[in-house]
Design an enzyme around this catalytic site. Structure first.
Site, mmCIF file in Angstrom:
data_model
loop_
_atom_site.group_PDB
_atom_site.id
_atom_site.type_symbol
_atom_site.label_atom_id
_atom_site.label_comp_id
_atom_site.label_asym_id
_atom_site.label_seq_id
_atom_site.Cartn_x
_atom_site.Cartn_y
_atom_site.Cartn_z
ATOM 1 C CB SER A 230 -0.873 -0.011 1.261
ATOM 2 O OG SER A 230 -1.411 1.249 1.516
ATOM 3 C CE1 TYR B 158 -5.154 -1.648 4.580
ATOM 4 C CE2 TYR B 158 -3.824 0.314 4.184
ATOM 5 C CZ TYR B 158 -4.519 -0.780 3.699
ATOM 6 O OH TYR B 158 -4.587 -1.007 2.338
HETATM 7 P P1 NAP Z 1 -12.146 -4.666 -1.538
HETATM 8 O O1 NAP Z 1 -12.794 -4.154 -2.753
HETATM 9 O O2 NAP Z 1 -12.785 -4.453 -0.199
HETATM 10 O O3 NAP Z 1 -11.859 -6.245 -1.737
HETATM 11 C C1 NAP Z 1 -11.297 -7.003 -0.699
HETATM 12 C C2 NAP Z 1 -11.289 -8.468 -1.104
HETATM 13 O O4 NAP Z 1 -10.709 -9.241 -0.031
HETATM 14 C C3 NAP Z 1 -12.693 -9.022 -1.331
HETATM 15 O O5 NAP Z 1 -12.639 -10.008 -2.333
HETATM 16 C C4 NAP Z 1 -13.023 -9.641 0.032
HETATM 17 O O6 NAP Z 1 -14.063 -10.592 -0.110
HETATM 18 C C5 NAP Z 1 -11.649 -10.256 0.374
HETATM 19 N N1 NAP Z 1 -11.462 -10.526 1.796
HETATM 20 C C6 NAP Z 1 -11.577 -9.664 2.846
HETATM 21 N N2 NAP Z 1 -11.369 -10.311 3.998
HETATM 22 C C7 NAP Z 1 -11.090 -11.617 3.678
HETATM 23 C C8 NAP Z 1 -10.799 -12.790 4.428
HETATM 24 N N3 NAP Z 1 -10.784 -12.787 5.770
HETATM 25 N N4 NAP Z 1 -10.556 -13.943 3.768
HETATM 26 C C9 NAP Z 1 -10.594 -13.961 2.407
HETATM 27 N N5 NAP Z 1 -10.884 -12.906 1.637
HETATM 28 C C10 NAP Z 1 -11.138 -11.742 2.273
HETATM 29 O O7 NAP Z 1 -10.672 -4.077 -1.377
HETATM 30 P P2 NAP Z 1 -9.589 -3.563 -2.455
HETATM 31 O O8 NAP Z 1 -9.573 -2.096 -2.409
HETATM 32 O O9 NAP Z 1 -9.735 -4.273 -3.745
HETATM 33 O O10 NAP Z 1 -8.263 -4.034 -1.718
HETATM 34 C C11 NAP Z 1 -7.568 -5.184 -2.081
HETATM 35 C C12 NAP Z 1 -6.169 -5.114 -1.469
HETATM 36 O O11 NAP Z 1 -5.531 -3.929 -1.938
HETATM 37 C C13 NAP Z 1 -6.151 -5.038 0.057
HETATM 38 O O12 NAP Z 1 -5.067 -5.799 0.542
HETATM 39 C C14 NAP Z 1 -5.921 -3.562 0.323
HETATM 40 O O13 NAP Z 1 -5.286 -3.339 1.559
HETATM 41 C C15 NAP Z 1 -5.019 -3.201 -0.838
HETATM 42 N N6 NAP Z 1 -4.990 -1.779 -1.173
HETATM 43 C C16 NAP Z 1 -6.103 -1.133 -1.651
HETATM 44 C C17 NAP Z 1 -6.018 0.217 -1.963
HETATM 45 C C18 NAP Z 1 -7.176 0.988 -2.506
HETATM 46 O O14 NAP Z 1 -7.054 2.213 -2.651
HETATM 47 N N7 NAP Z 1 -8.295 0.379 -2.788
HETATM 48 C C19 NAP Z 1 -4.819 0.891 -1.816
HETATM 49 C C20 NAP Z 1 -3.708 0.211 -1.331
HETATM 50 C C21 NAP Z 1 -3.807 -1.137 -1.021
HETATM 51 P P3 NAP Z 1 -15.001 -11.036 1.157
HETATM 52 O O15 NAP Z 1 -15.312 -9.794 1.932
HETATM 53 O O16 NAP Z 1 -16.183 -11.719 0.565
HETATM 54 O O17 NAP Z 1 -14.154 -11.981 1.937
#
Ligand code: NAP
Length: 253
Positions: free
Chosen positions: A136, A149
């Site tokens: 991140s 986080y």
């Molecule tokens: P998102 O849209 O909320 O998607 C999160 C995914 O993780 C979903 O498929 C969710 O499905 C799954 N998940 C959550 N808890 C879980 C668990 N206990 N076991 C298995 N699966 C689980 O989030 P996103 O923004 O795409 O983020 C994805 C990654 O990118 C994360 O690691 C986040 O920290 C990182 N990130 C995101 C951003 C951003 O700006 N969006 C920036 C930097 C880093 P379920 O809830 O059904 O389990």
């Protein structure tokens, strides 16, 4: 040249692939001819992707083990793991609720480690593999209200380097993608606040919030033969945010 970036017929597991960044990667790899399996907790969301899926909560090591076993039963190997599953809670550091801290660590750190370990074992048996973790902006700098986080995302970079060093002799490359501000469910409430959206747009040199699809190119690079001599690195996909800032200085043209 096309062969260098090809992921055709590769067995690709996207943990956290039901929504957001993981789903964008999963769809792109499916279109590119990979054999994609997405996993997450919610079966309905997984089923709605139209992709092959496994229900797997990475807080539970037994579910991780069974998920990996089932992928191996069907496909015989795992070529690529995208370790995407992650959550976030925003609270002041001094009153951060302990149960949310525990959940963050259980998913963003422990769960990601155990998933890398389970897939890593299968890759060691094959003598090759690619693991792509998701770090991140918080790996590089901090924003108030997200101390745990940030701690997990700093740890993801350290874990990426550690696994890269330890598994290089097995021909396994371990790298991380560090997304900037990407519009997903994880931060939807931020973009609903105009002041936050404006703050981001002003600070990101690219001048816009990212989309999940912005991550696909780097994902393809890190999963393909094009990155075979690269391991232990964190690649920022952030519209230039961690490179520096534009500022209101007028300079001669
Ligand atoms: P998102 O849209 O909320 O998607 C999160 C995914 O993780 C979903 O498929 C969710 O499905 C799954 N998940 C959550 N808890 C879980 C668990 N206990 N076991 C298995 N699966 C689980 O989030 P996103 O923004 O795409 O983020 C994805 C990654 O990118 C994360 O690691 C986040 O920290 C990182 N990130 C995101 C951003 C951003 O700006 N969006 C920036 C930097 C880093 P379920 O809830 O059904 O389990």
């Amino acid at each position: 040249m096309q062969e260098l970036f090809s992921v055709r017929d590769k067995v690709v597991h996207v943990s956290g692939g039901s929504r957001g960044i993981g789903l964008a990667i999963a769809r792109a790899f499916h279109e590119a001819g990979a054999r994609v399996v997405v996993s997450a907790r919610n079966r309905d969301t997984l089923a709605a992707t139209g992709l092959e899926y496994e229900v797997c909560d990475i807080r539970d090591s037994g579910q991780i083990r069974r998920c990996v076993e089932r992928i191996l039963e069907r496909h015989g190997r795992i070529d690529v793991l995208f370790n995407v599953a992650g959550i976030n809670y925003r609270h002041a550091a001094e009153t951060y609720p302990e149960e949310k801290l525990d959940e963050l660590l259980a998913i963003n750190l422990r769960g990601n480690y155990l998933m890398a370990q389970a897939c890593g074992r299968a890759m060691i048996a094959e003598g090759r593999g690619k693991i792509i973790n998701v770090a991140s902006l918080h790996t590089h700098f901090s924003l108030a209200g997200m101390a745990p986080y940030g701690a997990t995302k700093g740890a993801i970079a350290a874990m990426t380097r550690a696994l890269a060093v330890e598994w290089a002799r097995h021909n396994i490359q371990v790298n991380a993608i560090a997304p900037g501000f990407i519009r997903t469910d994880l931060n939807r409430m931020l973009w609903e606040q105009e002041a936050i959206r404006q703050w981001v747009v002003e600070r990101v040199p690219a001048g816009r919030v990212g989309a999940p699809e912005d991550v696909i190119g780097v994902a393809l690079f890190l999963a393909s033969a094009a990155s075979d001599y690269m391991t232990g690195q964190v690649l920022y996909v952030d519209g230039g945010l961690t490179a520096g800032q534009t500022w209101p200085l007028t300079v001669p043209r």
